[in-house]
Design an enzyme around this catalytic site. Structure first.
Site, PDB file in Angstrom:
ATOM      1  N   GLY A 239      -0.695   1.775  -5.744  1.00  0.00           N
ATOM      2  CA  GLY A 239       0.500   2.608  -5.871  1.00  0.00           C
ATOM      3  C   GLY A 239       0.686   3.041  -7.309  1.00  0.00           C
TER       4      GLY A 239
ATOM      5  CG  PHE B  68       0.306  12.311  -6.687  1.00  0.00           C
ATOM      6  CD1 PHE B  68      -0.787  11.748  -7.316  1.00  0.00           C
ATOM      7  CD2 PHE B  68       0.692  11.788  -5.458  1.00  0.00           C
ATOM      8  CE1 PHE B  68      -1.497  10.690  -6.746  1.00  0.00           C
ATOM      9  CE2 PHE B  68      -0.005  10.720  -4.874  1.00  0.00           C
ATOM     10  CZ  PHE B  68      -1.103  10.178  -5.526  1.00  0.00           C
TER      11      PHE B  68
ATOM     12  CB  THR C 196      -0.935   0.000   1.233  1.00  0.00           C
ATOM     13  OG1 THR C 196      -0.124  -0.087   2.410  1.00  0.00           O
ATOM     14  CG2 THR C 196      -1.911  -1.149   1.195  1.00  0.00           C
ATOM     15  N   PRO C 197       0.273   2.385  -0.463  1.00  0.00           N
ATOM     16  CG  PRO C 197      -1.077   3.901  -1.674  1.00  0.00           C
ATOM     17  CD  PRO C 197      -1.099   2.537  -1.024  1.00  0.00           C
TER      18      PRO C 197
ATOM     19  CD  GLU D 224      -1.171   9.623 -10.496  1.00  0.00           C
ATOM     20  OE1 GLU D 224      -0.102   9.000 -10.436  1.00  0.00           O
ATOM     21  OE2 GLU D 224      -2.128   9.369  -9.773  1.00  0.00           O
TER      22      GLU D 224
ATOM     23  NE  ARG E  30      -9.492   1.414  -1.627  1.00  0.00           N
ATOM     24  CZ  ARG E  30      -9.444   2.337  -2.580  1.00  0.00           C
ATOM     25  NH1 ARG E  30     -10.428   3.179  -2.733  1.00  0.00           N
ATOM     26  NH2 ARG E  30      -8.418   2.426  -3.387  1.00  0.00           N
TER      27      ARG E  30
ATOM     28  CB  THR F  44       1.098   3.177 -13.614  1.00  0.00           C
ATOM     29  OG1 THR F  44      -0.081   3.894 -13.211  1.00  0.00           O
ATOM     30  CG2 THR F  44       0.740   2.286 -14.785  1.00  0.00           C
ATOM     31  CB  ALA F  45       6.416   2.739 -12.711  1.00  0.00           C
TER      32      ALA F  45
ATOM     33  CB  CYS G 257      -5.163   7.431  -7.325  1.00  0.00           C
ATOM     34  SG  CYS G 257      -6.453   6.855  -6.212  1.00  0.00           S
TER      35      CYS G 257
ATOM     36  CB  SER H  75     -13.992   7.268  -2.672  1.00  0.00           C
ATOM     37  OG  SER H  75     -13.205   7.708  -3.735  1.00  0.00           O
TER      38      SER H  75
ATOM     39  CD  GLU I  70      -8.164  -0.111  -6.986  1.00  0.00           C
ATOM     40  OE1 GLU I  70      -8.213   0.894  -7.726  1.00  0.00           O
ATOM     41  OE2 GLU I  70      -9.118  -0.883  -6.833  1.00  0.00           O
TER      42      GLU I  70
ATOM     43  CE  LYS J  79       6.172  -2.060   0.814  1.00  0.00           C
ATOM     44  NZ  LYS J  79       6.538  -0.884   1.595  1.00  0.00           N
TER      45      LYS J  79
HETATM   46  P1  NAP Z   1       4.702   3.585  -5.169  1.00  0.00           P
HETATM   47  O1  NAP Z   1       6.020   4.233  -5.188  1.00  0.00           O
HETATM   48  O2  NAP Z   1       4.336   2.694  -6.289  1.00  0.00           O
HETATM   49  O3  NAP Z   1       4.621   2.806  -3.788  1.00  0.00           O
HETATM   50  C1  NAP Z   1       3.490   2.065  -3.410  1.00  0.00           C
HETATM   51  C2  NAP Z   1       3.913   0.935  -2.509  1.00  0.00           C
HETATM   52  O4  NAP Z   1       4.759   0.053  -3.257  1.00  0.00           O
HETATM   53  C3  NAP Z   1       4.736   1.386  -1.313  1.00  0.00           C
HETATM   54  O5  NAP Z   1       4.444   0.550  -0.214  1.00  0.00           O
HETATM   55  C4  NAP Z   1       6.154   1.153  -1.780  1.00  0.00           C
HETATM   56  O6  NAP Z   1       7.057   0.950  -0.720  1.00  0.00           O
HETATM   57  C5  NAP Z   1       5.977  -0.122  -2.562  1.00  0.00           C
HETATM   58  N1  NAP Z   1       7.027  -0.405  -3.526  1.00  0.00           N
HETATM   59  C6  NAP Z   1       7.799   0.444  -4.213  1.00  0.00           C
HETATM   60  N2  NAP Z   1       8.646  -0.239  -5.021  1.00  0.00           N
HETATM   61  C7  NAP Z   1       8.395  -1.557  -4.825  1.00  0.00           C
HETATM   62  C8  NAP Z   1       8.932  -2.764  -5.353  1.00  0.00           C
HETATM   63  N3  NAP Z   1       9.897  -2.756  -6.266  1.00  0.00           N
HETATM   64  N4  NAP Z   1       8.436  -3.940  -4.915  1.00  0.00           N
HETATM   65  C9  NAP Z   1       7.455  -3.966  -4.001  1.00  0.00           C
HETATM   66  N5  NAP Z   1       6.902  -2.855  -3.461  1.00  0.00           N
HETATM   67  C10 NAP Z   1       7.358  -1.665  -3.881  1.00  0.00           C
HETATM   68  O7  NAP Z   1       3.522   4.649  -5.072  1.00  0.00           O
HETATM   69  P2  NAP Z   1       3.385   5.844  -4.038  1.00  0.00           P
HETATM   70  O8  NAP Z   1       4.246   6.951  -4.498  1.00  0.00           O
HETATM   71  O9  NAP Z   1       3.557   5.351  -2.643  1.00  0.00           O
HETATM   72  O10 NAP Z   1       1.852   6.216  -4.189  1.00  0.00           O
HETATM   73  C11 NAP Z   1       1.377   7.127  -5.122  1.00  0.00           C
HETATM   74  C12 NAP Z   1       0.794   6.406  -6.320  1.00  0.00           C
HETATM   75  O11 NAP Z   1      -0.271   5.553  -5.876  1.00  0.00           O
HETATM   76  C13 NAP Z   1       0.150   7.356  -7.300  1.00  0.00           C
HETATM   77  O12 NAP Z   1       0.463   6.975  -8.615  1.00  0.00           O
HETATM   78  C14 NAP Z   1      -1.343   7.181  -7.033  1.00  0.00           C
HETATM   79  O13 NAP Z   1      -2.150   7.507  -8.137  1.00  0.00           O
HETATM   80  C15 NAP Z   1      -1.406   5.736  -6.695  1.00  0.00           C
HETATM   81  N6  NAP Z   1      -2.623   5.444  -5.942  1.00  0.00           N
HETATM   82  C16 NAP Z   1      -3.606   4.748  -6.563  1.00  0.00           C
HETATM   83  C17 NAP Z   1      -4.790   4.494  -5.893  1.00  0.00           C
HETATM   84  C18 NAP Z   1      -5.896   3.734  -6.554  1.00  0.00           C
HETATM   85  O14 NAP Z   1      -6.785   3.300  -5.839  1.00  0.00           O
HETATM   86  N7  NAP Z   1      -5.881   3.548  -7.855  1.00  0.00           N
HETATM   87  C19 NAP Z   1      -4.967   4.957  -4.582  1.00  0.00           C
HETATM   88  C20 NAP Z   1      -3.932   5.675  -3.969  1.00  0.00           C
HETATM   89  C21 NAP Z   1      -2.760   5.900  -4.671  1.00  0.00           C
HETATM   90  P3  NAP Z   1       7.889   2.149  -0.042  1.00  0.00           P
HETATM   91  O15 NAP Z   1       6.983   3.333   0.019  1.00  0.00           O
HETATM   92  O16 NAP Z   1       8.220   1.585   1.286  1.00  0.00           O
HETATM   93  O17 NAP Z   1       9.069   2.386  -0.918  1.00  0.00           O
END
Ligand code: NAP
Length: 530
Positions: free
Chosen positions: A277, A432, A198-199, A430, A209, A279-280, A333, A490, A299, A224
């Site tokens: 989190g 953000f 989760t983010p 995005e 959720r 998309t990448a 998001c 939401s 998501e 995590k």
């Molecule tokens: P993120 O960098 O993708 O991180 C999300 C989660 O993934 C964090 O727990 C992160 O850990 C972990 N993570 C990162 N690299 C990883 C890897 N290689 N392997 C496993 N886990 C990994 O995203 P974010 O910056 O936290 O969140 C913002 C993004 O989330 C935005 O793009 C937003 O649109 C999206 N989001 C989408 C929704 C939806 O419902 N669609 C809701 C909320 C947010 P660490 O933080 O500990 O590095």
């Protein structure tokens, strides 16, 4: 993909730190990091005495340090102050969490739906009873205004309440048989052990959720949370234990994200990965889930259009777009990323919207009246600055804001930019952050074409007084969620999720429960024997 502890270099300001040994002096990265102010200290002391300021991971029902004793510092983004040192975990701890989750699955999945429901209901009650403390934790580690943080607690808890109820309504089917001596049945059974990543932007709600429907279905979970916001997750887990969630049914490990992610993905015992989190990262996880053919729910990021038609009610459009854009300082998001405004109302909207944005109060989330907290870290600020610079260099005009806030740290001025076009980065990616780009369009067809011209497909908003248009446009938009004359849509009772590259699967509502079930068909033969 795996980073060694020493290689976990700081990325931004003082928000992301090297895993450091708690016996050594802390490896602080930025000179901006400070010891806690009295205010934050009293909040955190209150939290500690309530037992909700947890810093260890939760494995098999026990609170545990990382095996090599390394920690990560959690900071308050509004001040740079250190809130806590939490365990920095990796592969070994994750494997133990998976093992305990697998063991717990054997008994949790066999409990009756009513028993699971009652445990979840107690957890909901505890979350609500502690909404103030949980809200304070969210504000401390994430920065959003306290009122908004407490709102997140109510929203997050609502998923636990909803799935406590839904646990008892997981019905199968009896199918008319294709032979007279047969009976055909469909059972829904829990998937098994779930890995939930989760983010930071919703430190509680993105977890509940997932964990709500997982536990309700009979699954067990390894969560995590983001290393930026683990404290809320740990406090919620403490309340889950108090509610009677059995040891191992809910584990929390945090620290080295790629290591933890890899361990969850590699394990054949983990049957599903659910991720919120970027998309990448979502794409990487999806690819890495292939070797063990796990179920995957994603998501991911959005690029939401908010479309204001000439026939919209101006006040409703301003209020709705303001809410959709500036919630959590633009860090959701489903935040409006592009504001598409029709020719005939463009100037009036730009003026009224800018007036409304000007009234937003930027400040520390604990300060009364604050509506805009800081961005999560320096990287977020740099991204916003570069997007604004790109737009201005290509001809966009700043109506309001457009720079870092005088409060410093990671505060950014609520910003409105006009004459934004589709060749600017902020139209494609995005933002953000608290920046609203106004894009002009002429016809309804133009609006739909521009809105759909993106790889994302999470949320979209339209503002119009025409019932016919609201149907036409809602149906034509390639998005998973559409708000009509509404900027906050939401809720736990409706399905949340994206199309295109915004994700797979749905969270919330009865549809969110399906994500945690396997469907088993049973054919009973020889049924005519006396
Ligand atoms: P993120 O960098 O993708 O991180 C999300 C989660 O993934 C964090 O727990 C992160 O850990 C972990 N993570 C990162 N690299 C990883 C890897 N290689 N392997 C496993 N886990 C990994 O995203 P974010 O910056 O936290 O969140 C913002 C993004 O989330 C935005 O793009 C937003 O649109 C999206 N989001 C989408 C929704 C939806 O419902 N669609 C809701 C909320 C947010 P660490 O933080 O500990 O590095």
């Amino acid at each position: 993909m795996v980073l060694g502890a020493a290689a976990r270099v700081a990325i931004v300001g003082c928000r992301r730190l090297v895993c450091s040994s708690s016996h050594a002096s802390p490896l602080l990265v930025s000179s901006q990091c400070r010891q806690m102010s009295m205010d934050a200290q009293s909040v955190s002391e209150k939290l500690r005495s309530s037992g909700l300021l947890r810093t260890q991971g939760l494995i098999g029902g026990k609170w545990i340090d990382s095996y090599d004793k390394t920690t990560i510092k959690v900071n308050n983004p509004a001040t740079g102050e250190i809130v806590a040192d939490v365990a920095c975990m990796g592969v070994k701890e994750t494997n133990d969490a998976i093992a305990s989750s697998y063991e717990a699955f054997q008994s949790w999945s066999r409990r009756t739906a009513g028993e699971r429901s009652r445990v979840l209901r107690r957890w909901f009650d505890l979350l609500v009873a502690h909404k103030e403390e949980l809200g304070q934790l969210i504000t401390l580690e994430q920065g959003k205004p306290l009122k908004e943080a407490i709102g997140e607690v109510a929203y997050g808890a609502s998923f636990i309440e909803y799935y406590a109820e839904e646990a008892k309504r997981v019905y199968g089917d009896i199918i008319p048989p294709n032979a007279s001596d047969r009976r055909l049945l469909v059972l829904k059974q829990p998937v098994g052990v779930v890995g939930a990543i989760t983010p930071w932007n919703f430190p509680l709600a993105m977890i509940t959720r997932k964990v709500g429907p997982a536990l309700a279905s009979g699954c067990t979970v390894v969560v995590k949370p983001s290393e930026l916001t683990p404290l809320t997750a740990l406090a919620a887990a403490e309340l889950a234990l108090q509610a009677g969630v059995p040891p191992g049914a809910l584990n929390v490990v945090m620290g080295n994200a790629p290591e933890i992610g890899d361990a969850l993905l590699a394990s054949p015992q983990v049957r599903k990965i659910t991720f919120t989190g970027s998309t990448a990262v979502g794409k990487k996880l999806m690819a890495a889930a292939a070797p063990t053919v796990k179920k995957v729910s994603l998501e991911l990021g959005g690029n939401a259009p908010s479309i204001i038609f000439d026939d919209a009610d101006l006040d409703v459009a301003v209020k709705g777009t303001l809410a959709a854009k500036f919630r959590n300082s633009g860090q959701t998001c489903v935040c409006a990323n592009r504001v598409l405004v029709q020719d005939g109302i463009y100037d009036k909207f730009a003026e009224a919207f800018s007036e409304a944005v000007q009234k937003l109060e930027v400040g520390d989330g604990f300060k009364e009246g604050t509506t805009q907290g800081p961005l999560i870290n320096d990287a977020a600020i740099q991204k916003v600055e570069s997007f604004v610079q790109d737009a201005v260099s290509k001809g966009a005009k700043i109506l309001l804001g457009g720079k870092k806030h005088s409060l410093g740290m990671t505060f950014y001025e609520p910003t409105v930019i006009r004459d934004v076009t589709s060749n600017m980065i902020m139209s494609k990616e995005e933002i953000f952050g608290p920046v609203a780009p106004l894009i002009r369009f002429k016809t309804e067809e133009d609006a739909i074409r521009i809105a759909n011209d993106t790889i994302a497909g999470l949320a979209a908003y339209i503002f119009t007084n025409s019932v016919q248009r609201s149907w036409r446009v809602s149906e034509a938009l390639e998005y998973g969620l559409v708000g009509v004359n509404e900027g906050i849509i939401s809720t736990e009772v409706a399905p949340f999720g994206g199309v295109k590259q915004s994700g797979l699967g749905r969270e919330g509502s009865k549809y969110g429960m399906d994500e945690y079930h396997e469907i088993k068909y049973i054919c009973m033969g020889d049924m005519n024997r006396q």
